[in-house]
Write an enzyme that holds these catalytic residues in place. Structure first.
Site, mmCIF file in Angstrom:
data_model
loop_
_atom_site.group_PDB
_atom_site.id
_atom_site.type_symbol
_atom_site.label_atom_id
_atom_site.label_comp_id
_atom_site.label_asym_id
_atom_site.label_seq_id
_atom_site.Cartn_x
_atom_site.Cartn_y
_atom_site.Cartn_z
ATOM 1 N N ALA A 1 0.800 -1.238 0.000
ATOM 2 C CA ALA A 1 0.000 0.000 0.000
ATOM 3 C C ALA A 1 0.828 1.281 0.000
ATOM 4 O O ALA A 1 0.264 2.372 0.059
ATOM 5 C CB ALA A 1 -0.979 0.029 1.170
ATOM 6 N N ALA A 2 2.154 1.173 -0.093
ATOM 7 C CA ALA A 2 2.979 2.386 -0.104
ATOM 8 C C ALA A 2 2.667 3.249 -1.331
ATOM 9 O O ALA A 2 2.474 4.474 -1.218
ATOM 10 C CB ALA A 2 4.456 2.023 -0.080
ATOM 11 N N GLY A 3 2.611 2.620 -2.504
ATOM 12 C CA GLY A 3 2.309 3.367 -3.712
ATOM 13 C C GLY A 3 0.897 3.916 -3.712
ATOM 14 O O GLY A 3 0.648 5.034 -4.194
ATOM 15 N N ASP A 4 -0.041 3.157 -3.150
ATOM 16 C CA ASP A 4 -1.426 3.622 -3.078
ATOM 17 C C ASP A 4 -1.569 4.786 -2.110
ATOM 18 O O ASP A 4 -2.314 5.737 -2.365
ATOM 19 C CB ASP A 4 -2.342 2.475 -2.650
ATOM 20 C CG ASP A 4 -2.362 1.342 -3.655
ATOM 21 O OD1 ASP A 4 -2.153 1.611 -4.856
ATOM 22 O OD2 ASP A 4 -2.578 0.188 -3.242
ATOM 23 N N ARG B 1 4.757 0.336 8.828
ATOM 24 C CA ARG B 1 3.654 -0.348 9.504
ATOM 25 C C ARG B 1 3.242 -1.575 8.692
ATOM 26 O O ARG B 1 3.492 -1.646 7.501
ATOM 27 C CB ARG B 1 2.448 0.600 9.637
ATOM 28 C CG ARG B 1 2.737 1.874 10.427
ATOM 29 C CD ARG B 1 1.562 2.839 10.304
ATOM 30 N NE ARG B 1 1.694 3.993 11.169
ATOM 31 C CZ ARG B 1 0.832 5.002 11.225
ATOM 32 N NH1 ARG B 1 -0.245 4.987 10.443
ATOM 33 N NH2 ARG B 1 1.025 6.022 12.039
#
Length: 305
Positions: free
Chosen positions: A250-253, A287
């Site tokens: 989810a880093a890119g999101d 996280r």
């Protein structure tokens, strides 16, 4: 400035298996732990936008099952408008299995389900919602034909369109011509343009290729290095903040959602919005999980005073 953001995209229930290292072909390994959480690129981006202060709505589809209700509830928990999330009675809610190793790297397998069963004709039901937005975001975990219809409506109503072409696949004719900003990572950019992404020079070449394909604003994310941007008037590179990553899911999101909450409708503050987006994603990677890892605007501002 409070942006109204609409996300057209995927809703997946993520199952994450924590492992020491990725399995080799034919190898059976033991998982250290297993967790289930709300995810999908669309959901992640919508939650990131909402937690960074955008008034956020969602266009998507879930199955007629408990996972579908779980995903709708997850969006509502972040005050995201779910009135345009349809229920598919023939296909199950999307899901993903994420293998996460001890270095924080992941491999992801996705079942599209109801996400991939979306039909272009249904977008007309969301015209009023799109017309009232500042920003419309889409990815490739839902059919491109659906995105094309939505982006055409967006341009009819002067709404800024952001395309995250992930996972990368051949782009249908016409889509980039109604896209204001395209945001691939370096691998996706190479897949779509056929050109390598190694340094600023090759990023500039990719930008020229995307312009030939119809879109004139580009961001290429390059993980821990940062993000390159190109507009008709300017280009540059915004370095990432150096942190110890636990989980890059989810880093890119998070980056795209946070960016959409802060960028102006005319994309004139691209660099400032990019810095904020980098700050947000730098917290996410420290996280575990998808939605649970996405920070709020308050957390971002406290971290980067």
């Amino acid at each position: 400035m409070t942006n109204k953001v609409v996300v057209l995209g995927s809703l997946n229930v993520d199952t994450t298996l924590l492992i020491n290292q990725m399995p080799k072909p034919g190898e059976t390994i033991s998982a250290i732990s297993k967790t289930n959480s709300a995810g999908g690129k669309g959901a992640n981006q919508a939650v990131a936008a909402a937690r960074s202060g955008a008034v956020t709505s969602f266009i998507g589809q879930v199955g007629d099952d408990s996972n579908g209700q779980f995903m709708i509830d997850a969006l509502k928990n972040d005050d995201i408008n779910t009135d345009h999330v349809a229920v598919d009675h023939e296909n199950g809610t999307g899901s993903a299995v994420i293998l996460l190793d001890s270095d924080g790297q992941n491999s992801i397998m996705v079942y599209g389900g109801a996400n991939q069963a979306m039909q272009p004709a249904t977008i007309s039901n969301s015209e009023a919602l799109i017309a009232d937005a500042d920003i419309l975001i889409a990815q490739f975990e839902t059919p491109q034909a659906v995105t094309y219809e939505a982006f055409k409506l967006a341009k009819k109503h002067n709404v800024t369109t952001i395309l995250n072409p992930a996972p990368a696949s051949k782009i249908i004719d016409g889509l980039l011509e109604v896209t204001d900003l395209v945001v691939p990572n370096e691998t996706e950019s190479t897949t779509l343009t056929g050109l390598e992404v190694d340094d600023i020079e090759t990023m500039n070449t990719n930008a020229e290729k995307f312009a030939e394909m119809g879109v004139h604003h580009l961001i290429i994310t390059v993980g821990a290095r940062g993000a390159y941007y190109h507009t008709p008037d300017d280009s540059g590179f915004v370095p990432a903040f150096k942190v110890k990553a636990k989980d890059t899911t989810a880093a890119g999101d998070t980056f795209i959602g946070a960016f959409s909450a802060k960028v102006k409708k005319d994309l004139s503050n691209m660099q400032d919005a990019l810095v904020y987006a980098q700050q947000a994603s730098s917290i996410t990677v420290r996280r575990l999980g998808a939605l649970p890892s996405i920070p709020t605007e308050k957390e971002i501002k406290e971290e980067y005073k």
